[in-house]
Write a protein that holds these residues in place. Structure first.
Motif, PDB file in Angstrom:
ATOM      1  N   LEU A 144      39.528  57.963  39.336  1.00 45.29           N
ATOM      2  CA  LEU A 144      38.600  58.604  38.404  1.00 45.29           C
ATOM      3  C   LEU A 144      38.695  58.027  36.998  1.00 45.29           C
ATOM      4  O   LEU A 144      37.669  57.686  36.397  1.00 45.29           O
ATOM      5  N   PRO A 145      39.902  57.873  36.403  1.00 44.49           N
ATOM      6  CA  PRO A 145      39.966  57.204  35.098  1.00 44.49           C
ATOM      7  C   PRO A 145      39.445  55.774  35.116  1.00 44.49           C
ATOM      8  O   PRO A 145      38.861  55.318  34.126  1.00 44.49           O
ATOM      9  N   GLN A 146      39.632  55.048  36.241  1.00 47.68           N
ATOM     10  CA  GLN A 146      39.114  53.677  36.311  1.00 47.68           C
ATOM     11  C   GLN A 146      37.592  53.677  36.266  1.00 47.68           C
ATOM     12  O   GLN A 146      36.977  52.871  35.545  1.00 47.68           O
ATOM     13  N   GLN A 147      36.954  54.561  37.009  1.00 48.18           N
ATOM     14  CA  GLN A 147      35.488  54.644  36.975  1.00 48.18           C
ATOM     15  C   GLN A 147      34.998  55.072  35.602  1.00 48.18           C
ATOM     16  O   GLN A 147      34.017  54.533  35.082  1.00 48.18           O
TER      17      GLN A 147
ATOM     18  N   TYR B  63      34.124  39.747  35.823  1.00 47.97           N
ATOM     19  CA  TYR B  63      35.025  40.109  36.915  1.00 47.97           C
ATOM     20  C   TYR B  63      36.229  39.174  36.897  1.00 47.97           C
ATOM     21  O   TYR B  63      36.103  37.977  36.627  1.00 47.97           O
ATOM     22  N   PRO B  64      37.451  39.665  37.196  1.00 49.36           N
ATOM     23  CA  PRO B  64      38.629  38.790  37.189  1.00 49.36           C
ATOM     24  C   PRO B  64      38.604  37.820  38.365  1.00 49.36           C
ATOM     25  O   PRO B  64      38.020  38.107  39.416  1.00 49.36           O
ATOM     26  N   ASP B  65      39.269  36.672  38.212  1.00 44.03           N
ATOM     27  CA  ASP B  65      39.270  35.684  39.290  1.00 44.03           C
ATOM     28  C   ASP B  65      40.436  35.860  40.258  1.00 44.03           C
ATOM     29  O   ASP B  65      40.591  35.066  41.186  1.00 44.03           O
ATOM     30  N   ASP B  66      41.261  36.877  40.059  1.00 45.20           N
ATOM     31  CA  ASP B  66      42.378  37.166  40.964  1.00 45.20           C
ATOM     32  C   ASP B  66      41.933  38.258  41.931  1.00 45.20           C
ATOM     33  O   ASP B  66      41.741  39.411  41.525  1.00 45.20           O
ATOM     34  N   PRO B  67      41.748  37.947  43.215  1.00 48.42           N
ATOM     35  CA  PRO B  67      41.243  38.956  44.164  1.00 48.42           C
ATOM     36  C   PRO B  67      42.154  40.154  44.325  1.00 48.42           C
ATOM     37  O   PRO B  67      41.711  41.225  44.756  1.00 48.42           O
ATOM     38  N   ARG B  68      43.434  40.028  43.960  1.00 47.78           N
ATOM     39  CA  ARG B  68      44.357  41.154  44.085  1.00 47.78           C
ATOM     40  C   ARG B  68      44.016  42.272  43.105  1.00 47.78           C
ATOM     41  O   ARG B  68      44.459  43.411  43.263  1.00 47.78           O
ATOM     42  N   LEU B  69      43.221  41.968  42.072  1.00 48.45           N
ATOM     43  CA  LEU B  69      42.878  42.965  41.059  1.00 48.45           C
ATOM     44  C   LEU B  69      41.632  43.769  41.416  1.00 48.45           C
ATOM     45  O   LEU B  69      41.203  44.613  40.625  1.00 48.45           O
ATOM     46  N   ARG B  70      41.071  43.534  42.595  1.00 54.38           N
ATOM     47  CA  ARG B  70      39.879  44.284  43.007  1.00 54.38           C
ATOM     48  C   ARG B  70      40.132  45.782  43.016  1.00 54.38           C
ATOM     49  O   ARG B  70      39.210  46.573  42.794  1.00 54.38           O
ATOM     50  N   ILE B  71      41.377  46.185  43.270  1.00 57.22           N
ATOM     51  CA  ILE B  71      41.711  47.604  43.352  1.00 57.22           C
ATOM     52  C   ILE B  71      41.383  48.337  42.051  1.00 57.22           C
ATOM     53  O   ILE B  71      41.077  49.530  42.048  1.00 57.22           O
ATOM     54  N   PHE B  72      41.429  47.620  40.917  1.00 47.94           N
ATOM     55  CA  PHE B  72      41.034  48.202  39.635  1.00 47.94           C
ATOM     56  C   PHE B  72      39.629  47.764  39.234  1.00 47.94           C
ATOM     57  O   PHE B  72      38.866  48.537  38.655  1.00 47.94           O
ATOM     58  N   ALA B  73      39.285  46.511  39.517  1.00 51.85           N
ATOM     59  CA  ALA B  73      38.005  45.976  39.056  1.00 51.85           C
ATOM     60  C   ALA B  73      36.817  46.664  39.703  1.00 51.85           C
ATOM     61  O   ALA B  73      35.805  46.939  39.037  1.00 51.85           O
ATOM     62  N   ASP B  74      36.915  46.975  41.000  1.00 50.78           N
ATOM     63  CA  ASP B  74      35.764  47.569  41.688  1.00 50.78           C
ATOM     64  C   ASP B  74      35.402  48.958  41.166  1.00 50.78           C
ATOM     65  O   ASP B  74      34.217  49.233  40.921  1.00 50.78           O
ATOM     66  N   PRO B  75      36.381  49.889  40.990  1.00 51.15           N
ATOM     67  CA  PRO B  75      35.978  51.186  40.426  1.00 51.15           C
ATOM     68  C   PRO B  75      35.482  51.071  38.982  1.00 51.15           C
ATOM     69  O   PRO B  75      34.587  51.830  38.581  1.00 51.15           O
ATOM     70  N   ARG B  76      35.999  50.134  38.196  1.00 47.40           N
ATOM     71  CA  ARG B  76      35.490  49.961  36.840  1.00 47.40           C
ATOM     72  C   ARG B  76      34.045  49.459  36.875  1.00 47.40           C
ATOM     73  O   ARG B  76      33.197  49.932  36.111  1.00 47.40           O
ATOM     74  N   LEU B  77      33.780  48.506  37.772  1.00 49.28           N
ATOM     75  CA  LEU B  77      32.410  48.004  37.918  1.00 49.28           C
ATOM     76  C   LEU B  77      31.484  49.119  38.383  1.00 49.28           C
ATOM     77  O   LEU B  77      30.334  49.216  37.928  1.00 49.28           O
ATOM     78  N   ALA B  78      31.955  49.982  39.281  1.00 47.32           N
ATOM     79  CA  ALA B  78      31.135  51.110  39.735  1.00 47.32           C
ATOM     80  C   ALA B  78      30.772  52.021  38.566  1.00 47.32           C
ATOM     81  O   ALA B  78      29.653  52.539  38.479  1.00 47.32           O
ATOM     82  N   GLY B  79      31.726  52.223  37.643  1.00 50.79           N
ATOM     83  CA  GLY B  79      31.449  53.036  36.466  1.00 50.79           C
ATOM     84  C   GLY B  79      30.417  52.393  35.560  1.00 50.79           C
ATOM     85  O   GLY B  79      29.548  53.087  34.998  1.00 50.79           O
TER      86      GLY B  79
ATOM     87  N   GLY C 133      19.239  36.490  29.555  1.00 51.42           N
ATOM     88  CA  GLY C 133      18.882  37.598  28.671  1.00 51.42           C
ATOM     89  C   GLY C 133      19.931  38.674  28.524  1.00 51.42           C
ATOM     90  O   GLY C 133      19.673  39.726  27.931  1.00 51.42           O
ATOM     91  N   VAL C 134      21.143  38.445  29.038  1.00 56.67           N
ATOM     92  CA  VAL C 134      22.230  39.414  28.882  1.00 56.67           C
ATOM     93  C   VAL C 134      22.724  39.391  27.439  1.00 56.67           C
ATOM     94  O   VAL C 134      22.960  38.329  26.863  1.00 56.67           O
ATOM     95  N   THR C 135      22.908  40.588  26.847  1.00 58.44           N
ATOM     96  CA  THR C 135      23.356  40.664  25.446  1.00 58.44           C
ATOM     97  C   THR C 135      24.680  41.410  25.272  1.00 58.44           C
ATOM     98  O   THR C 135      25.258  41.387  24.182  1.00 58.44           O
ATOM     99  N   GLY C 136      25.176  42.056  26.329  1.00 59.69           N
ATOM    100  CA  GLY C 136      26.427  42.807  26.232  1.00 59.69           C
ATOM    101  C   GLY C 136      27.270  42.606  27.469  1.00 59.69           C
ATOM    102  O   GLY C 136      26.754  42.658  28.593  1.00 59.69           O
ATOM    103  N   ILE C 137      28.587  42.377  27.285  1.00 59.04           N
ATOM    104  CA  ILE C 137      29.487  42.107  28.397  1.00 59.04           C
ATOM    105  C   ILE C 137      30.571  43.177  28.478  1.00 59.04           C
ATOM    106  O   ILE C 137      31.310  43.406  27.510  1.00 59.04           O
ATOM    107  N   CYS C 138      30.683  43.804  29.638  1.00 57.96           N
ATOM    108  CA  CYS C 138      31.814  44.676  29.949  1.00 57.96           C
ATOM    109  C   CYS C 138      32.832  43.825  30.712  1.00 57.96           C
ATOM    110  O   CYS C 138      32.539  43.367  31.819  1.00 57.96           O
ATOM    111  N   ALA C 139      33.977  43.569  30.124  1.00 58.76           N
ATOM    112  CA  ALA C 139      34.999  42.741  30.771  1.00 58.76           C
ATOM    113  C   ALA C 139      35.977  43.605  31.537  1.00 58.76           C
ATOM    114  O   ALA C 139      36.290  44.731  31.127  1.00 58.76           O
ATOM    115  N   TYR C 140      36.508  43.056  32.643  1.00 62.42           N
ATOM    116  CA  TYR C 140      37.476  43.789  33.460  1.00 62.42           C
ATOM    117  C   TYR C 140      38.627  44.314  32.618  1.00 62.42           C
ATOM    118  O   TYR C 140      39.023  45.479  32.731  1.00 62.42           O
TER     119      TYR C 140
END
Length: 327
Positions: free
Chosen positions: A162-165, A187-203, A235-242
């Motif tokens: 929940l905090p990650q999302q 998105y990070p280039d280390d596939p092991r970080l998907r456990i955090f990256a995916d819920p953040r991307l969902a948010g 045309g992207v103007t804002g980036i949410c980084a992992y």
């Protein structure tokens, strides 16, 4: 050199002039015993004066489990956020008389059963899912709490998800609130970080009002510049980084292209690492109150061991945006 002898409950009993049973009742706070305050004080004073420490092995034999809380860490990098959580959780559990043990490594290296059977823990925490068989085996062995912090197992499985999302939502809300309608996700280039990256991307997806343009960004300025160039062309103007490290790579890539933040591209990270405030420009980021989260998890563990209901977690109180110049 004479061999040092371990102080036992029998020594405490002799010093206090009571039976070993009385010593056990006092030191273990056994309910239903009619022990006078004077006797209790005498036992405690004798134990303190002799430097008596109850045997962990004896306590395990008596209760069927130790006072250890075992945390199984998967095979991925321990970043700033997880490192702070582990440190705060160790401190919070120590205040409750519990010992926190973190075991890193993959399940392929050593089966989970070998680890928890060697310790007989009071609770087992993991950042990934347990199988149904694993959960049932631990519960049958008397483990009071089995928690998959970022998975489906156990009723506390969403403690950290929940905090990650919400972290991703806060990133997107900040950018859309400052006028950005087309967002990208680094998105990070280390596939092991998907456990955090995916819920953040969902948010981010939930708050962006549209699908963000997702690109993998290595921690390399040349590769990051390629991603930035493609974002800007679309045309992207804002980036949410992992996280902040990936955000710093985005800023470095933008500089290679002669772009500046936030004029050409707004960038927001996660974690508020020390380098975030030293970036050029200083990095806007999202941070989680790891101390409060650790205290909540510790309270949850203690409640489970004591047979009480655990308190609810209000993730909204834990996550906030730290506004600086990059977005």
């Amino acid at each position: 050199m004479p061999e040092l002898r371990r102080i036992t409950s029998a020594d405490v009993a002799r010093q206090a002039g009571v039976s070993r049973a009385t010593v056990s009742y006092v030191l273990n706070a056994t309910p239903g015993q009619s022990i006078s305050p004077a006797t209790r004080d005498r036992v405690l004073e004798a134990a303190s004066g002799l430097g008596y420490a109850p045997s962990a092995a004896a306590r395990t034999l008596r209760t069927g489990r130790s006072d250890v809380v075992l945390c199984l860490l998967p095979d991925w990098p321990i970043g700033n956020e997880v490192g702070n959580l582990l440190g705060n959780l160790s401190t919070a559990l120590a205040r409750e008389g519990l010992t926190f043990v973190a075991h890193p490594g993959s399940r392929e290296d050593r089966p989970i059963a070998e680890i928890w059977k060697a310790i007989t823990p009071a609770a087992v925490l993991s950042f990934t899912d347990f199988s149904d068989d694993e959960t049932e085996a631990m519960q049958a062995a008397g483990v009071a709490l089995v928690v998959a912090l970022l998975g489906r197992a156990g009723r506390h499985a969403l403690e950290l998800e929940l905090p990650q999302q919400l972290t991703g939502r806060r990133q997107a809300e900040h950018l859309t609130g400052t006028g950005h309608r087309s967002l990208g996700y680094a998105y990070p280039d280390d596939p092991r970080l998907r456990i955090f990256a995916d819920p953040r991307l969902a948010g981010v997806r939930a708050a962006a009002g549209g699908e963000p343009v997702v690109r993998t960004v290595p921690l390399d300025p040349v590769a990051a510049a390629v991603a930035v160039d493609r974002w800007c062309a679309g045309g992207v103007t804002g980036i949410c980084a992992y996280n902040d490290e990936v955000a710093l790579a985005v800023l470095a890539g933008a500089r290679r292209l002669g772009l500046t933040a936030p004029r050409d591209l707004a960038v927001i990270g996660v974690d508020d690492i020390p380098a975030a405030r030293l970036a050029v420009p200083p990095l806007t980021t999202v941070t989680t109150d790891q101390g409060a989260l650790a205290a909540h998890l510790a309270t949850t563990v203690v409640a489970a061991i004591s047979g009480r209901s655990a308190p609810l977690l209000s993730a909204a109180d834990l996550v906030r945006v730290v506004i600086r110049e990059s977005a």
